[in-house]
Design a protein around this motif. Structure first.
Motif, mmCIF file in Angstrom:
data_model
loop_
_atom_site.group_PDB
_atom_site.id
_atom_site.type_symbol
_atom_site.label_atom_id
_atom_site.label_comp_id
_atom_site.label_asym_id
_atom_site.label_seq_id
_atom_site.Cartn_x
_atom_site.Cartn_y
_atom_site.Cartn_z
ATOM 1 N N CYS A 78 -42.460 -17.671 -23.073
ATOM 2 C CA CYS A 78 -41.239 -16.931 -22.713
ATOM 3 C C CYS A 78 -41.426 -15.436 -22.913
ATOM 4 N N SER A 79 -42.078 -15.058 -24.007
ATOM 5 C CA SER A 79 -42.291 -13.625 -24.240
ATOM 6 C C SER A 79 -43.206 -13.029 -23.172
ATOM 7 N N PHE A 80 -44.214 -13.784 -22.728
ATOM 8 C CA PHE A 80 -45.108 -13.287 -21.688
ATOM 9 C C PHE A 80 -44.362 -13.116 -20.364
ATOM 10 N N ILE A 81 -43.458 -14.024 -20.061
ATOM 11 C CA ILE A 81 -42.660 -13.897 -18.838
ATOM 12 C C ILE A 81 -41.786 -12.652 -18.916
ATOM 13 N N ILE A 82 -41.103 -12.469 -20.028
ATOM 14 C CA ILE A 82 -40.213 -11.308 -20.177
ATOM 15 C C ILE A 82 -41.005 -10.015 -20.118
ATOM 16 N N LEU A 83 -42.120 -9.958 -20.836
ATOM 17 C CA LEU A 83 -42.946 -8.739 -20.792
ATOM 18 C C LEU A 83 -43.497 -8.498 -19.390
ATOM 19 N N GLY A 84 -43.897 -9.552 -18.707
ATOM 20 C CA GLY A 84 -44.378 -9.410 -17.332
ATOM 21 C C GLY A 84 -43.307 -8.848 -16.414
ATOM 22 N N LEU A 85 -42.080 -9.304 -16.601
ATOM 23 C CA LEU A 85 -40.966 -8.784 -15.793
ATOM 24 C C LEU A 85 -40.685 -7.327 -16.122
ATOM 25 N N LEU A 86 -40.731 -6.980 -17.397
ATOM 26 C CA LEU A 86 -40.473 -5.593 -17.793
ATOM 27 C C LEU A 86 -41.555 -4.653 -17.271
ATOM 28 N N TYR A 87 -42.807 -4.988 -17.524
ATOM 29 C CA TYR A 87 -43.903 -4.119 -17.085
ATOM 30 C C TYR A 87 -44.123 -4.184 -15.571
ATOM 31 N N ASP A 94 -32.809 -15.361 -28.529
ATOM 32 C CA ASP A 94 -32.241 -14.013 -28.509
ATOM 33 C C ASP A 94 -33.193 -13.041 -29.204
ATOM 34 N N TYR A 95 -33.755 -13.469 -30.321
ATOM 35 C CA TYR A 95 -34.720 -12.671 -31.073
ATOM 36 C C TYR A 95 -35.954 -12.357 -30.227
ATOM 37 N N ILE A 96 -36.446 -13.351 -29.501
ATOM 38 C CA ILE A 96 -37.633 -13.156 -28.656
ATOM 39 C C ILE A 96 -37.374 -12.071 -27.613
ATOM 40 N N VAL A 97 -36.222 -12.145 -26.952
ATOM 41 C CA VAL A 97 -35.900 -11.138 -25.935
ATOM 42 C C VAL A 97 -35.809 -9.756 -26.571
ATOM 43 N N ASP A 98 -35.115 -9.645 -27.708
ATOM 44 C CA ASP A 98 -35.019 -8.355 -28.401
ATOM 45 C C ASP A 98 -36.395 -7.811 -28.758
ATOM 46 N N LYS A 99 -37.256 -8.678 -29.289
ATOM 47 C CA LYS A 99 -38.600 -8.241 -29.669
ATOM 48 C C LYS A 99 -39.407 -7.778 -28.453
ATOM 49 N N CYS A 100 -39.233 -8.451 -27.326
ATOM 50 C CA CYS A 100 -39.941 -8.028 -26.108
ATOM 51 C C CYS A 100 -39.516 -6.631 -25.679
ATOM 52 N N PHE A 101 -38.235 -6.350 -25.771
ATOM 53 C CA PHE A 101 -37.773 -4.998 -25.444
ATOM 54 C C PHE A 101 -38.321 -3.970 -26.440
ATOM 55 N N GLU A 102 -38.412 -4.359 -27.706
ATOM 56 C CA GLU A 102 -39.006 -3.465 -28.710
ATOM 57 C C GLU A 102 -40.483 -3.209 -28.395
ATOM 58 N N LEU A 103 -41.217 -4.251 -28.040
ATOM 59 C CA LEU A 103 -42.626 -4.093 -27.695
ATOM 60 C C LEU A 103 -42.808 -3.225 -26.461
ATOM 61 N N ALA A 109 -27.261 -11.757 -22.751
ATOM 62 C CA ALA A 109 -25.915 -11.759 -23.331
ATOM 63 C C ALA A 109 -25.079 -12.941 -22.836
ATOM 64 N N ALA A 110 -25.291 -13.322 -21.583
ATOM 65 C CA ALA A 110 -24.485 -14.393 -20.994
ATOM 66 C C ALA A 110 -24.952 -15.791 -21.397
ATOM 67 N N THR A 111 -26.221 -15.930 -21.775
ATOM 68 C CA THR A 111 -26.751 -17.288 -21.975
ATOM 69 C C THR A 111 -27.270 -17.600 -23.370
ATOM 70 N N LEU A 112 -27.698 -16.609 -24.107
ATOM 71 C CA LEU A 112 -28.328 -16.886 -25.401
ATOM 72 C C LEU A 112 -27.381 -16.595 -26.555
ATOM 73 N N PRO A 113 -27.240 -17.533 -27.462
ATOM 74 C CA PRO A 113 -26.390 -17.284 -28.627
ATOM 75 C C PRO A 113 -26.950 -16.123 -29.454
ATOM 76 N N GLU A 114 -26.098 -15.212 -29.812
ATOM 77 C CA GLU A 114 -26.520 -14.054 -30.591
ATOM 78 C C GLU A 114 -27.127 -14.525 -31.911
#
Length: 167
Positions: free
Chosen positions: A63-72, A17-26, A7-12
């Motif tokens: 980027c998606s692999f990093i985000i998913l790695g952090l989530l899991y 922003d889409y990549i991060v949202d999709k990672c949370f969906e996955l 929210a603080a860094t990526l333009p909506e």
């Protein structure tokens, strides 16, 4: 924490922003199966090569692999390492990025004793470790080890860098 950084860094509505949202969906879709989430992210974020006859990996996948790695990985250094490194595509860059994030966010006190010993010996050095930012080829004026940090000092203390990002 990822959502607040998003929210603080990526333009909506931006691609990032889409990549991060999709990672949370996955992550929600495959709560207990990071391999399925990684496989689907790999499909979602591939780009057609210039001649459209093949596909190439790109930063979107990394980027998606990093985000998913952090989530899991959920703050666990070894689990994050395992997930991101086994995901593939540039695990040599995504893994240290993800582990650096875990280290900065969780701090030294949350690391296990084996990791502490290795990190202290190779990098931290009881707080006196430094990052050396020298040219890749001493005969040139372009290209530094930390290429995105070419305006940084030649050497700087790792402790100062970590405190900067924890603030």
């Amino acid at each position: 924490l990822i959502r607040s950084a998003q929210a603080a860094t990526l333009p909506e509505g931006s691609w990032s922003d889409y990549i991060v949202d999709k990672c949370f969906e996955l992550y929600a879709k495959y709560t207990n199966d990071w391999r399925k989430a990684i496989t689907e992210a790999d499909t979602l974020f591939r780009s057609a090569d210039y001649d459209k006859t093949s596909y190439m990996g790109c930063t979107s996948i990394n980027c998606s692999f990093i985000i998913l790695g952090l989530l899991y990985g959920d703050g666990d250094y070894y689990n994050t390492c395992k997930i991101v490194s086994l995901a593939g595509h540039g695990g040599d860059s995504t893994t240290p990025t993800a582990l650096g994030i875990v280290g900065v966010i969780c701090g030294w006190t949350h690391l296990d004793s084996t990791s502490k010993s290795i990190i202290n010996e190779k990098l931290w050095q009881d707080g006196s470790g430094v990052i050396v930012n020298l040219p890749v080829d001493p005969t040139t004026t372009y290209g530094t080890w930390m290429y995105m940090a070419s305006n940084c000092e030649e050497k700087f203390n790792i402790k100062e860098l970590i405190y900067l990002y924890q603030a």
